[in-house]
Every structure is written in C-alpha cells, then in structure tokens.
Design a protein around this motif. Structure first.
Motif, PDB file in Angstrom:
ATOM      1  N   THR A  20       0.840  -1.190   0.000  1.00 40.65           N
ATOM      2  CA  THR A  20       0.000   0.000   0.000  1.00 40.65           C
ATOM      3  C   THR A  20       0.883   1.250   0.000  1.00 40.65           C
ATOM      4  O   THR A  20       2.086   1.191   0.250  1.00 40.65           O
ATOM      5  CB  THR A  20      -0.905   0.028   1.241  1.00 40.65           C
ATOM      6  N   ARG A  21       0.241   2.371  -0.242  1.00 37.42           N
ATOM      7  CA  ARG A  21       0.969   3.649  -0.212  1.00 37.42           C
ATOM      8  C   ARG A  21       1.567   3.891   1.170  1.00 37.42           C
ATOM      9  O   ARG A  21       2.689   4.378   1.299  1.00 37.42           O
ATOM     10  CB  ARG A  21       0.008   4.777  -0.592  1.00 37.42           C
ATOM     11  N   GLU A  22       0.828   3.540   2.198  1.00 33.27           N
ATOM     12  CA  GLU A  22       1.300   3.706   3.575  1.00 33.27           C
ATOM     13  C   GLU A  22       2.552   2.852   3.838  1.00 33.27           C
ATOM     14  O   GLU A  22       3.480   3.290   4.508  1.00 33.27           O
ATOM     15  CB  GLU A  22       0.188   3.325   4.547  1.00 33.27           C
ATOM     16  N   GLN A  23       2.585   1.642   3.286  1.00 37.51           N
ATOM     17  CA  GLN A  23       3.762   0.786   3.445  1.00 37.51           C
ATOM     18  C   GLN A  23       4.971   1.373   2.722  1.00 37.51           C
ATOM     19  O   GLN A  23       6.085   1.325   3.230  1.00 37.51           O
ATOM     20  CB  GLN A  23       3.470  -0.630   2.924  1.00 37.51           C
ATOM     21  N   TRP A  24       4.752   1.944   1.535  1.00 36.52           N
ATOM     22  CA  TRP A  24       5.847   2.585   0.793  1.00 36.52           C
ATOM     23  C   TRP A  24       6.414   3.752   1.594  1.00 36.52           C
ATOM     24  O   TRP A  24       7.630   3.884   1.737  1.00 36.52           O
ATOM     25  CB  TRP A  24       5.351   3.101  -0.561  1.00 36.52           C
ATOM     26  N   ILE A  25       5.540   4.607   2.102  1.00 34.08           N
ATOM     27  CA  ILE A  25       5.972   5.792   2.845  1.00 34.08           C
ATOM     28  C   ILE A  25       6.690   5.386   4.123  1.00 34.08           C
ATOM     29  O   ILE A  25       7.765   5.907   4.443  1.00 34.08           O
ATOM     30  CB  ILE A  25       4.760   6.715   3.146  1.00 34.08           C
ATOM     31  N   GLY A  26       6.116   4.432   4.856  1.00 36.20           N
ATOM     32  CA  GLY A  26       6.730   3.994   6.110  1.00 36.20           C
ATOM     33  C   GLY A  26       8.093   3.359   5.912  1.00 36.20           C
ATOM     34  O   GLY A  26       9.045   3.663   6.644  1.00 36.20           O
ATOM     35  N   THR A  27       8.206   2.513   4.913  1.00 40.29           N
ATOM     36  CA  THR A  27       9.487   1.854   4.646  1.00 40.29           C
ATOM     37  C   THR A  27      10.522   2.853   4.140  1.00 40.29           C
ATOM     38  O   THR A  27      11.677   2.825   4.569  1.00 40.29           O
ATOM     39  CB  THR A  27       9.303   0.714   3.627  1.00 40.29           C
ATOM     40  N   SER A  28      10.111   3.755   3.266  1.00 42.01           N
ATOM     41  CA  SER A  28      11.038   4.779   2.767  1.00 42.01           C
ATOM     42  C   SER A  28      11.519   5.683   3.891  1.00 42.01           C
ATOM     43  O   SER A  28      12.707   6.030   3.960  1.00 42.01           O
ATOM     44  CB  SER A  28      10.371   5.622   1.680  1.00 42.01           C
ATOM     45  N   ALA A  29      10.609   6.072   4.785  1.00 33.77           N
ATOM     46  CA  ALA A  29      10.991   6.913   5.926  1.00 33.77           C
ATOM     47  C   ALA A  29      11.961   6.177   6.846  1.00 33.77           C
ATOM     48  O   ALA A  29      12.943   6.762   7.323  1.00 33.77           O
ATOM     49  CB  ALA A  29       9.746   7.353   6.697  1.00 33.77           C
ATOM     50  N   ALA A  30      11.702   4.892   7.091  1.00 33.74           N
ATOM     51  CA  ALA A  30      12.597   4.109   7.954  1.00 33.74           C
ATOM     52  C   ALA A  30      13.986   3.984   7.345  1.00 33.74           C
ATOM     53  O   ALA A  30      14.991   4.115   8.053  1.00 33.74           O
ATOM     54  CB  ALA A  30      11.992   2.728   8.212  1.00 33.74           C
ATOM     55  N   VAL A  31      14.063   3.763   6.041  1.00 35.05           N
ATOM     56  CA  VAL A  31      15.361   3.656   5.370  1.00 35.05           C
ATOM     57  C   VAL A  31      16.088   5.003   5.412  1.00 35.05           C
ATOM     58  O   VAL A  31      17.295   5.068   5.668  1.00 35.05           O
ATOM     59  CB  VAL A  31      15.191   3.143   3.917  1.00 35.05           C
ATOM     60  N   ALA A  32      15.364   6.103   5.184  1.00 37.98           N
ATOM     61  CA  ALA A  32      15.983   7.434   5.225  1.00 37.98           C
ATOM     62  C   ALA A  32      16.526   7.737   6.622  1.00 37.98           C
ATOM     63  O   ALA A  32      17.644   8.246   6.767  1.00 37.98           O
ATOM     64  CB  ALA A  32      14.968   8.490   4.803  1.00 37.98           C
ATOM     65  N   VAL A  33      15.759   7.418   7.656  1.00 39.01           N
ATOM     66  CA  VAL A  33      16.213   7.639   9.034  1.00 39.01           C
ATOM     67  C   VAL A  33      17.441   6.792   9.321  1.00 39.01           C
ATOM     68  O   VAL A  33      18.414   7.265   9.920  1.00 39.01           O
ATOM     69  CB  VAL A  33      15.072   7.343  10.039  1.00 39.01           C
ATOM     70  N   LEU A  34      17.437   5.540   8.882  1.00 41.76           N
ATOM     71  CA  LEU A  34      18.591   4.667   9.096  1.00 41.76           C
ATOM     72  C   LEU A  34      19.848   5.224   8.424  1.00 41.76           C
ATOM     73  O   LEU A  34      20.924   5.243   9.025  1.00 41.76           O
ATOM     74  CB  LEU A  34      18.290   3.259   8.569  1.00 41.76           C
ATOM     75  N   ILE A  35      19.711   5.719   7.209  1.00 39.57           N
ATOM     76  CA  ILE A  35      20.857   6.303   6.499  1.00 39.57           C
ATOM     77  C   ILE A  35      21.371   7.533   7.242  1.00 39.57           C
ATOM     78  O   ILE A  35      22.581   7.704   7.429  1.00 39.57           O
ATOM     79  CB  ILE A  35      20.477   6.637   5.047  1.00 39.57           C
ATOM     80  N   LEU A  36      20.462   8.407   7.691  1.00 37.15           N
ATOM     81  CA  LEU A  36      20.869   9.609   8.417  1.00 37.15           C
ATOM     82  C   LEU A  36      21.546   9.265   9.745  1.00 37.15           C
ATOM     83  O   LEU A  36      22.529   9.901  10.135  1.00 37.15           O
ATOM     84  CB  LEU A  36      19.670  10.524   8.653  1.00 37.15           C
ATOM     85  N   VAL A  37      21.027   8.263  10.455  1.00 30.56           N
ATOM     86  CA  VAL A  37      21.631   7.856  11.728  1.00 30.56           C
ATOM     87  C   VAL A  37      23.020   7.280  11.501  1.00 30.56           C
ATOM     88  O   VAL A  37      23.972   7.631  12.211  1.00 30.56           O
ATOM     89  CB  VAL A  37      20.717   6.844  12.462  1.00 30.56           C
ATOM     90  N   LEU A  38      23.152   6.406  10.518  1.00 29.93           N
ATOM     91  CA  LEU A  38      24.466   5.821  10.235  1.00 29.93           C
ATOM     92  C   LEU A  38      25.464   6.891   9.820  1.00 29.93           C
ATOM     93  O   LEU A  38      26.628   6.859  10.236  1.00 29.93           O
ATOM     94  CB  LEU A  38      24.350   4.740   9.170  1.00 29.93           C
ATOM     95  N   ALA A  39      25.029   7.851   9.018  1.00 32.04           N
ATOM     96  CA  ALA A  39      25.920   8.941   8.623  1.00 32.04           C
ATOM     97  C   ALA A  39      26.345   9.747   9.844  1.00 32.04           C
ATOM     98  O   ALA A  39      27.518  10.080  10.007  1.00 32.04           O
ATOM     99  CB  ALA A  39      25.238   9.844   7.599  1.00 32.04           C
ATOM    100  N   GLY A  40      25.402  10.043  10.734  1.00 30.11           N
ATOM    101  CA  GLY A  40      25.706  10.829  11.924  1.00 30.11           C
ATOM    102  C   GLY A  40      26.648  10.140  12.888  1.00 30.11           C
ATOM    103  O   GLY A  40      27.385  10.795  13.623  1.00 30.11           O
ATOM    104  N   MET A  41      26.640   8.822  12.891  1.00 27.18           N
ATOM    105  CA  MET A  41      27.506   8.088  13.812  1.00 27.18           C
ATOM    106  C   MET A  41      28.966   8.112  13.382  1.00 27.18           C
ATOM    107  O   MET A  41      29.852   7.913  14.206  1.00 27.18           O
ATOM    108  CB  MET A  41      27.021   6.642  13.933  1.00 27.18           C
ATOM    109  N   PHE A  42      29.226   8.365  12.106  1.00 23.24           N
ATOM    110  CA  PHE A  42      30.584   8.230  11.602  1.00 23.24           C
ATOM    111  C   PHE A  42      31.203   9.523  11.084  1.00 23.24           C
ATOM    112  O   PHE A  42      32.198   9.480  10.381  1.00 23.24           O
ATOM    113  CB  PHE A  42      30.630   7.150  10.521  1.00 23.24           C
ATOM    114  N   VAL A  43      30.623  10.670  11.424  1.00 24.62           N
ATOM    115  CA  VAL A  43      31.212  11.934  10.977  1.00 24.62           C
ATOM    116  C   VAL A  43      31.910  12.611  12.153  1.00 24.62           C
ATOM    117  O   VAL A  43      31.516  12.449  13.305  1.00 24.62           O
ATOM    118  CB  VAL A  43      30.151  12.874  10.368  1.00 24.62           C
ATOM    119  N   ASP A  44      32.963  13.352  11.838  1.00 25.74           N
ATOM    120  CA  ASP A  44      33.668  14.146  12.845  1.00 25.74           C
ATOM    121  C   ASP A  44      33.092  15.551  12.784  1.00 25.74           C
ATOM    122  O   ASP A  44      33.489  16.376  11.951  1.00 25.74           O
ATOM    123  CB  ASP A  44      35.174  14.163  12.572  1.00 25.74           C
ATOM    124  N   PHE A  45      32.128  15.808  13.662  1.00 24.47           N
ATOM    125  CA  PHE A  45      31.434  17.095  13.656  1.00 24.47           C
ATOM    126  C   PHE A  45      31.268  17.567  15.088  1.00 24.47           C
ATOM    127  O   PHE A  45      30.883  16.810  15.970  1.00 24.47           O
ATOM    128  CB  PHE A  45      30.061  16.957  12.993  1.00 24.47           C
TER     129      PHE A  45
END
Length: 192
Positions: free
Chosen positions: A14-39
């Motif tokens: 469903t559209r809701e499943q697409w949005i939820g999964t895409s949001a979860a993947v985007a959050v995971l990418i942002l979290v992983l990026a934040g864990m490995f940057v020197d900022f």
C-alpha cells in the motif's frame, strides 16, 4: 519471492507501506551517517538543555506511535505482551527516539549543511593523545580542544600519529569547514 515481498511482506504494498518503509530507510541512512562523521556542534546546540529537549521530542514521538497503534487496532498486541515488557517499551522507546532525533538534528543535518555551505578553516588546538582499546571504535584517539562537549568526545587518529605522540599533549592543526551550526573536521595534522 520478489523484492517487494521481501521489503514489504506483500507483492502489492500500500501507499502507507511505501511511505513507512522509505521513511525508515531514510532515518537509518541519516543515523548511520551521523555516527561516523567528525562534527562538533555549535555551543548553542550542546548541553543538557538539548538532551531535555530531545527527550521531550522522544516522548511526543512515542505518543504519536502509540496513537497510531491504537488507531490501527494494534494496541492490544503491544499490551498483550505482558506488563513488564510493555512498561519497558514505554520507557525505552522515548529514549531511543530522542537519541535518534538528536543524532539527526544536531549532528547529521548540521554536518551536511556545514560541508555544503561552510567556509574552510584551519585551527590550531592543544589536544591529548590516548590509547583506548576498543572493538567497536578506534584505538588511537585525540581528546580535548573542540571535542570537549561533543559526542563522541574524541577524534580517531592513525597509529603512526599516536606513535609519534604517545599519551601526551600535542598541538594539532584541524582543517575542515565551519558554519553557524558547527565545525566539520576533515583532517588532523601534527604541528611538529
């Protein structure tokens, strides 16, 4: 089994499943990026007040998740797992969501902004090298300077750098980009 079946549990998501999964993947990418940057966030973005703000945000996000579960009729599944587990979830979810929100809002997004729009800087700081054996992180670390109050509170350095300055104060040149949101450290140079 196709990729849709593996990702969504059905071949017709469903559209809701697409949005939820895409949001979860985007959050995971942002979290992983934040864990490995020197900022190093700007001083206004550091401190206990930010921890409290993001704990409150975590509580609000948890309330929204529970409201969504109730609306979808899944609240019984959460409560049906026993009172101790339900209470654990009620306490752990706000902490986890608050931390994830903090990591994205205070580290990842400001880092990306600083890398794109910040000005190049080179700063000299007195820092201290330390050896700290770790399976999950680097063994050779640089503490102090702008890293005080940051998370994590150290920069990883190469073993050769540490071997030249074992467990001692050292002046280093930090090169990177700075914006109003903080300092993105790209290179660490010894001053000797």
């Amino acid at each position: 089994m196709g990729w849709k079946q593996a990702a969504f549990g059905t071949e017709q998501p469903t559209r809701e499943q697409w949005i939820g999964t895409s949001a979860a993947v985007a959050v995971l990418i942002l979290v992983l990026a934040g864990m490995f940057v020197d900022f190093v966030p700007a001083p206004a973005l550091q401190g206990i007040h930010m921890a409290v703000i993001f704990l409150i945000i975590g509580v609000i996000e948890t309330a929204l998740l529970f409201a969504h579960a109730r609306r979808k009729g899944r609240m019984g599944q959460l409560a049906g797992q026993g009172l101790p587990r339900f209470l654990f979830l009620l306490l752990a979810i706000p902490l986890m969501l608050g931390f994830v929100s903090w990591l994205i809002a205070i580290k990842t997004l400001p880092w990306a902004f600083t890398r794109l729009f910040g000005s190049e800087v080179r700063e000299i700081h007195a820092m201290e090298t330390r050896y700290s054996r770790s399976r999950r992180s680097c063994d050779h670390r640089l503490y102090g300077g702008p890293m005080e109050g940051a998370f994590p509170s150290y920069l990883c350095v190469r073993e050769a750098f540490y071997d030249r300055h074992p467990n001692q104060q050292v002046e280093v040149l930090l090169a990177g980009r700075r914006s109003v949101l903080g300092f993105s450290i790209q290179h660490v140079y010894s001053q000797d």
